[in-house]
Design a protein around this motif. Structure first.
Motif, PDB file in Angstrom:
ATOM      1  N   LYS A   6     -11.487   5.793   0.264  1.00  0.00           N
ATOM      2  CA  LYS A   6     -10.798   6.588  -0.755  1.00  0.00           C
ATOM      3  C   LYS A   6     -11.830   7.520  -1.389  1.00  0.00           C
ATOM      4  CE  LYS A   6      -7.596   7.490  -4.039  1.00  0.00           C
ATOM      5  NZ  LYS A   6      -7.310   6.441  -5.043  1.00  0.00           N
TER       6      LYS A   6
ATOM      7  N   LEU B 133     -12.160   0.646  -0.221  1.00  0.00           N
ATOM      8  CA  LEU B 133     -11.104  -0.121  -0.880  1.00  0.00           C
ATOM      9  C   LEU B 133     -11.042  -1.568  -0.399  1.00  0.00           C
ATOM     10  CD1 LEU B 133      -8.184   2.468  -1.113  1.00  0.00           C
ATOM     11  CD2 LEU B 133      -9.887   1.859  -2.850  1.00  0.00           C
TER      12      LEU B 133
ATOM     13  N   GLN C  33       0.831  -1.202   0.000  1.00  0.00           N
ATOM     14  CA  GLN C  33       0.000   0.000   0.000  1.00  0.00           C
ATOM     15  C   GLN C  33       0.868   1.256   0.000  1.00  0.00           C
ATOM     16  OE1 GLN C  33      -3.980  -0.171   1.800  1.00  0.00           O
ATOM     17  NE2 GLN C  33      -3.132  -1.695   3.197  1.00  0.00           N
TER      18      GLN C  33
ATOM     19  N   ARG D 104      -1.133   4.161  -6.852  1.00  0.00           N
ATOM     20  CA  ARG D 104      -0.509   3.092  -6.054  1.00  0.00           C
ATOM     21  C   ARG D 104       0.617   2.467  -6.867  1.00  0.00           C
ATOM     22  NH1 ARG D 104      -3.234  -1.328  -2.165  1.00  0.00           N
ATOM     23  NH2 ARG D 104      -5.067   0.029  -2.407  1.00  0.00           N
TER      24      ARG D 104
ATOM     25  N   GLU E 197      -6.615   4.526  -7.910  1.00  0.00           N
ATOM     26  CA  GLU E 197      -5.524   3.663  -7.436  1.00  0.00           C
ATOM     27  C   GLU E 197      -4.520   3.324  -8.527  1.00  0.00           C
ATOM     28  OE1 GLU E 197      -5.288   2.188  -3.815  1.00  0.00           O
ATOM     29  OE2 GLU E 197      -6.086   4.220  -4.041  1.00  0.00           O
TER      30      GLU E 197
ATOM     31  N   TYR F 296       2.169   4.644  -2.136  1.00  0.00           N
ATOM     32  CA  TYR F 296       1.605   5.559  -3.124  1.00  0.00           C
ATOM     33  C   TYR F 296       2.633   6.583  -3.596  1.00  0.00           C
ATOM     34  CZ  TYR F 296      -3.129   4.042  -1.811  1.00  0.00           C
ATOM     35  OH  TYR F 296      -4.263   3.305  -1.587  1.00  0.00           O
TER      36      TYR F 296
ATOM     37  N   ARG G  41      -7.035   9.391   0.969  1.00  0.00           N
ATOM     38  CA  ARG G  41      -7.118   8.014   1.477  1.00  0.00           C
ATOM     39  C   ARG G  41      -7.167   8.110   2.995  1.00  0.00           C
ATOM     40  NH1 ARG G  41      -4.934   2.490   0.854  1.00  0.00           N
ATOM     41  NH2 ARG G  41      -5.886   1.482   2.680  1.00  0.00           N
TER      42      ARG G  41
END
Length: 504
Positions: free
Chosen positions: A439, A457, A62, A358, A354, A64, A434
């Motif tokens: 999100k 999510l 996870q 991400r 995402e 980003y 987030r």
């Protein structure tokens, strides 16, 4: 949380030998998707070195980027600021200078090269590490200030630089020149303007039709060779290397031997004839080759570190500046580039969903980071500044938006972000937050739209089911974050009127 943030570094740094502060390598790919590495689920492209590094270190699930495109993501990494506070909040080609996309004109006038500069007073992580006694270097793509400005690597904290100053110039991996520190280095390549296609009447099924797009000096190889030479130098202090590769950003260009290795393994549906980027006869094989060549370069750096005895005291971070591209001949559906997130235009690069934000993160540090470990800690680019400062045992700036990852890396209790914040003036204007499993996304802010979408999510990783109507209290809380974290950008080009910014 504030007390935890202040006390944890003192406890953790006691575990580190001040006489052996680690070398730091930040290996940043360009447009490498979350699903394009074997250990993250890729099945068609071979990435044995990244996979092996994950087996010897920690894989983050996870992590980003701080922005969905190049320049702001790099700015936020270097400055420890999120998009509501950073100076650079979108790509800005500084077009008022003239014909910045005319490579012939740029080759004659360096004042046309590079992106809009950061302020001279900008505090970067490189400046902090340099002051702490580190030997600092960058290899690859800069993109944060033209070569005739104050905002070049050697004036922003780096002792040595070799690569592209300008991200536009990196739209050709066989450029006319690169930069070494503040000196322009001519290469043995001919001029090929952006958007050049096949000659009229050329047969797209003949390799000879594509000859002009493969030339003698391949920039990723030259950049890598300089990085290897740097690692072989003898020095009496630790080093920080920012390896900002231009791979696998399009255009589709890769060493022919690497492309050949995939031509019998990957079926093609036909050549890419080029619209926004150069044409390519074997687009799938070439894209896979670019990623595998990038992976080999990482492995080569590790080989040199081991040969020189530096590996055991080097911490390596491997990540990407944003999600994968949707253009230039890349078959993102075939490679499932954003898996497990939604793929394609509007959902990957340039998007705050995402798939655009991400990114992979692999961290290896022999004897410190547990082999084969996985972390679901929610982290982001602007966490790197406090992390690197603690590794260097130097003071963390109080105004950073980041939280050090050192506790997670050492297996200790980790302070958490209350939320992560993004804004992006490009692609019609966007915001995102987030917060735990939630999100929130705003789209088309530049058109005056301030509607907030909300996704769970844990239940909806594809962000396909907007549940904002079912959770008005969560939406209200996140909208307060969106309001409080946004500050008016100093540069009017990065402002959004609908958020209350003055456009003058």
């Amino acid at each position: 949380m504030r007390i935890l943030l202040l006390l944890l570094p003192c406890l953790l740094l006691g575990q580190l030998n001040p006489q052996q502060r680690p070398n730091i390598i930040y290996f940043l790919a360009d447009d490498l998707g979350y699903g394009e590495i074997g250990v993250y689920g890729q099945e068609k492209i071979q990435t044995p070195n990244m996979d092996a590094l994950a087996a010897e270190g920690m894989l983050f699930t996870q992590h980003y980027s701080a922005a969905p495109v190049c320049a702001p993501a790099r700015c936020m990494f270097l400055t420890g600021k999120h998009a509501g506070n950073a100076y650079v909040r979108s790509n800005d080609e500084w077009r008022e200078r003239g014909e910045v996309w005319d490579f012939a004109a740029v080759s004659k006038d360096p004042k046309l090269e590079g992106q809009r500069p950061m302020p001279q007073s900008t505090v970067t992580v490189a400046k902090l590490l340099q002051k702490a006694g580190y030997d600092t270097s960058i290899f690859g793509k800069w993109g944060l200030g033209g070569p005739t400005t104050h905002s070049v690597p050697t004036r922003m904290g780096f002792d040595y630089f070799y690569g592209y100053n300008c991200q536009r110039q990196a739209h050709n991996l066989y450029p006319l020149h690169l930069w070494e520190n503040e000196d322009k280095v001519a290469l043995n390549n001919a001029l090929v303007q952006p958007h050049t296609g096949l000659d009229k009447g050329a047969d797209p099924n003949l390799s000879a039709s594509y000859a002009r797009f493969t030339q003698p000096d391949y920039a990723p190889t030259l950049i890598h060779d300089k990085a290897v030479s740097y690692l072989k130098r003898k020095r009496d202090k630790p080093f920080f290397m920012y390896y900002a590769s231009p791979l696998p950003h399009v255009p589709l260009q890769a060493p022919e031997s690497w492309v050949a290795g995939y031509q019998d393994k990957i079926p093609e549906t036909g050549p890419y004839l080029g619209k926004s980027y150069f044409p390519n006869q074997t687009p799938r094989a070439t894209y896979a080759a670019m990623i595998s060549y990038l992976d080999w370069q990482l492995g080569d750096l590790i080989r040199v570190l081991k040969e020189t005895g530096a590996y055991e005291n080097t911490i390596i971070f491997v990540t990407s500046d944003n999600g994968p591209t949707y253009t230039g001949g890349v078959d993102y559906e075939y490679f499932e580039s954003s898996k497990p997130f939604t793929n394609g235009r509007g959902r990957t690069k340039g998007s705050v969903y995402e798939g655009g934000l991400r990114v992979p993160l692999i961290v290896s540090w022999p004897g410190k980071v547990e082999n084969g470990s996985t972390s679901d800690h929610v982290s982001v680019f602007y966490d790197m500044m406090p992390t690197f400062c603690e590794l260097a045992q130097t003071q963390v700036p109080q105004d950073t938006d980041g939280v050090s990852l050192l506790p997670t890396l050492l297996g200790e209790k980790q302070a958490q972000h209350d939320f992560l914040y993004w804004e992006f003036t490009g692609y019609k204007g966007q915001q995102a937050v987030r917060m735990g499993k939630w999100k929130a996304v705003r789209q088309k802010i530049q058109e005056g739209v301030l509607r907030t979408e909300l996704y769970d999510l844990e239940e909806d990783i594809l962000e396909q089911h907007d549940v904002s109507q079912n959770h008005p209290e969560i939406v209200a809380q996140i909208e307060r974050f969106m309001q409080q974290e946004h500050t008016q950008a100093p540069n009017p080009k990065f402002r959004m009127k609908a958020l209350g910014d003055s456009m003058e």
